[in-house]
Design a protein around this motif. Structure first.
Motif, PDB file in Angstrom:
ATOM      1  N   GLN A  98       0.857  -1.178   0.000  1.00 52.35           N
ATOM      2  CA  GLN A  98       0.000   0.000   0.000  1.00 52.35           C
ATOM      3  C   GLN A  98       0.894   1.230   0.000  1.00 52.35           C
ATOM      4  N   PRO A 107      -4.935   4.763   0.729  1.00 54.02           N
ATOM      5  CA  PRO A 107      -3.714   4.264   0.081  1.00 54.02           C
ATOM      6  C   PRO A 107      -4.034   3.558  -1.229  1.00 54.02           C
ATOM      7  N   VAL A 109      -2.975   0.460  -3.830  1.00 53.39           N
ATOM      8  CA  VAL A 109      -2.271  -0.820  -3.876  1.00 53.39           C
ATOM      9  C   VAL A 109      -1.356  -0.805  -5.099  1.00 53.39           C
TER      10      VAL A 109
END
Length: 143
Positions: A98, A107, A109
């Motif tokens: 993240q 966040p 990925v």
């Protein structure tokens, strides 16, 4: 006539393949996928494919990238220094992490796609972005 309608729950088995015929996912060896039709829980092309099915039907559909995970964006691939990673994190190809997007933002990925002595390449595209996907779908239940 179709049994499926929006906001009803469909239970399906599926096998997803790429244009080269390789399988990227299948529910055949696990619990069937259950989702609410028209709710956005699955990609649009998959949702649309189930709408005109009846229980027991099996169909094969090819979903263009635009109705699946969208196009691939080269600007979502970046190189960073090893110093950007928390102490003890050793990046390896295929690792998902993240990445912070700034204050107040969720966040993102990212997937590690390359590691050199100096740099780590991170890709924020969905792993299936830019891919046309073919699904064999079997409608098991509809409630």
């Amino acid at each position: 006539m179709s049994e499926t309608e929006n906001n009803k729950t469909a239970k399906v088995h599926y096998t997803g393949t790429l244009s080269d015929g390789s399988v990227f996912d299948s529910s055949r060896e696990r619990t069937p996928l259950e989702f609410t039709v028209g709710s956005g829980q699955v990609i649009k092309g998959f949702d649309d494919a189930v709408v005109d099915m009846t229980i027991g039907d099996t169909k094969t559909v090819t979903i263009p990238a635009e109705e699946a995970y969208g196009p691939r964006h080269d600007e979502l691939v970046i190189e960073v220094d090893h110093s950007q990673f928390a102490e003890g994190v050793v990046p390896e190809i295929g690792m998902q992490l993240q990445a912070a997007n700034g204050e107040g933002q969720p966040p993102t990925v990212v997937t590690v796609t390359a590691v050199t002595d100096d740099k780590v390449t991170l890709d924020a595209n969905h792993p299936l972005a830019g891919e046309d996907l073919t699904f064999e779908i079997e409608l098991l239940e509809f409630a």
